[in-house]
Design an enzyme around this catalytic site. Structure first.
Site, short mmCIF file in Angstrom:
data_model
loop_
_atom_site.label_atom_id
_atom_site.label_comp_id
_atom_site.label_asym_id
_atom_site.label_seq_id
_atom_site.Cartn_x
_atom_site.Cartn_y
_atom_site.Cartn_z
N ASP A 1 27.97 48.85 32.84
CA ASP A 1 27.26 47.87 31.98
C ASP A 1 25.79 47.89 32.41
OD1 ASP A 1 29.83 46.43 30.92
OD2 ASP A 1 30.05 46.43 33.10
N GLU B 1 38.74 48.31 41.72
CA GLU B 1 37.38 47.75 41.73
C GLU B 1 37.48 46.41 42.48
OE1 GLU B 1 35.95 46.22 37.98
OE2 GLU B 1 33.84 46.43 38.52
N HIS C 1 32.24 56.21 31.29
CA HIS C 1 32.64 54.81 31.50
C HIS C 1 31.46 53.89 31.17
CE1 HIS C 1 35.23 51.85 33.93
NE2 HIS C 1 34.16 51.16 33.60
N1 ADE Z 1 34.25 44.72 31.63
C1 ADE Z 1 32.98 45.09 31.63
N2 ADE Z 1 32.61 45.57 32.83
C2 ADE Z 1 33.71 45.50 33.62
C3 ADE Z 1 33.98 45.85 34.96
N3 ADE Z 1 33.04 46.36 35.76
N4 ADE Z 1 35.21 45.61 35.44
C4 ADE Z 1 36.15 45.08 34.65
N5 ADE Z 1 35.95 44.74 33.39
C5 ADE Z 1 34.74 44.94 32.86
ZN ZN Z 2 34.10 49.09 33.43
#
Ligand code: ADE
Ligand code: ZN
Length: 325
Positions: free
Chosen positions: A274, A195, A12
């Site tokens: 990220d 999330e 991911h």
């Molecule tokens: N796009 C990039 N990072 C993300 C995340 N943590 N949740 C949703 N969309 C995303």
């Molecule tokens: Zn993500």
């Protein structure tokens, strides 16, 4: 040797979200695009909450305007991953940012990324595969166009389809057509859920999109019957603890539910999401999980093998990677 040295599998990772800030600043300077406002005084990405993070992410991405930029980005990202001991990575790619969902343009961007990935594999021993991702807050119509790009380029390198973006906008069922289109093209499916949405968002994604993996999914822990269902069905969670903590979903590593989900029989994997946005790397995730839960080498090796098992690539690729684990 410490756990941080172990070979790792990451499932991911958003390609644009993994762009080193200095790389984005360099491109902005070359192109004379003013995005100074997205950095703090130390040069890191700066945002106030998840929704602002999405805006900063899109502003950073705005400097990536052609296939050559994505070639350079892919190399820069894989170099960072390889430094952390990642041997196999699946990255989210968005035709939205690569040619505005035009299939011809998308093919050119994809060719550039694949060329960079081949080069990285030869030079750094890291293997990359792509998961095409629609963006939830861009809406279901654009997601259909993205799914068409995905179906057009599905194969041994584009191996999956998913959805990212603002979970509070629209419902999984609004994207059903896109997921059906991708499935019919032979792509494997994952969706961000659990999330920013609670357990119900995970349940909806499983029921309405028939995904085999969930991006994050950690808030399933708020409903233990759902946790049992996820464990029984063998649905894999792409857990990104450092991301969740940086964005304030959990107050610290010991409070993160990954260990309890694992104890309850859920297949958990470890990723960074990220990484520069969240000041993390795969090595740091391993280090902090080791400190928080006392997970040892054996535990991380089991998780890496389970991650490879859950990867969307073909059996030959898995056999090749398995030798490295
Ligand atoms: N796009 C990039 N990072 C993300 C995340 N943590 N949740 C949703 N969309 C995303
Ligand atoms: Zn993500």
């Amino acid at each position: 040797m410490t756990v941080t040295d172990l070979p790792k599998v990451e499932l991911h990772l958003h390609l644009e979200g993994a762009a080193p800030p200095a790389f984005i600043r360099g491109l902005a300077k070359e192109k004379k695009i003013d995005i100074a406002g997205i950095f703090d005084e130390r040069g890191n990405y700066s945002y106030t909450d998840f929704w602002h993070f999405l805006k900063v992410y899109e502003a950073a991405t705005s400097v990536l305007t052609n296939p050559e930029d994505y070639h350079r980005l892919t190399l820069a990202v894989l170099e960072e991953s390889a430094k952390s001991g990642v041997v196999y990575s699946e990255t989210f790619l968005s035709p939205d940012f690569c040619g505005g969902r035009d299939i011809g343009a998308w093919r050119e961007y994809l060719a550039a990324m694949r060329e960079a990935a081949d080069q990285a594999e030869r030079q750094m021993g890291i293997t990359l595969r792509g998961i095409i991702t629609c963006i939830r807050h861009f809406g279901p119509d654009k997601a259909r166009e993205t799914a068409r790009c995905a179906a057009d380029t599905a194969g041994d390198w584009i191996v999956g389809f998913g959805i990212a973006g603002d979970e509070k906008i629209a419902k999984p069922k609004d994207f059903r057509w896109s997921f059906d289109c991708a499935r019919e093209a032979g792509l494997r499916l994952t969706a961000h859920a659990g999330e920013w949405g609670g357990a119900d968002s995970v349940r909806d994604a499983i029921r309405d999109l028939e995904v085999e993996r969930i991006g994050h999914g950690v808030r399933a822990i708020e409903d233990l019957s759902l946790v049992d269902e996820i464990a029984e069905k063998g649905i894999v969670l792409e857990v990104c603890p450092g991301s969740n903590i940086a964005l304030g979903i959990y107050p610290g590593w010991r409070k993160h539910p990954i260990a309890e989900l694992h104890r309850r029989g859920v297949k958990v994997t470890i990723s960074t999401d990220d990484p520069p946005f969240f000041h993390t790397t795969m090595a740091r995730e391993y280090d902090l999980l080791n400190q928080a839960f006392d997970w040892d080498d054996g535990m991380f090796r089991d998780i890496a093998r389970a991650s490879l098992d859950a990867a969307f690539c073909d059996a030959d690729t898995k056999a090749k990677i398995a030798k490295k684990l």
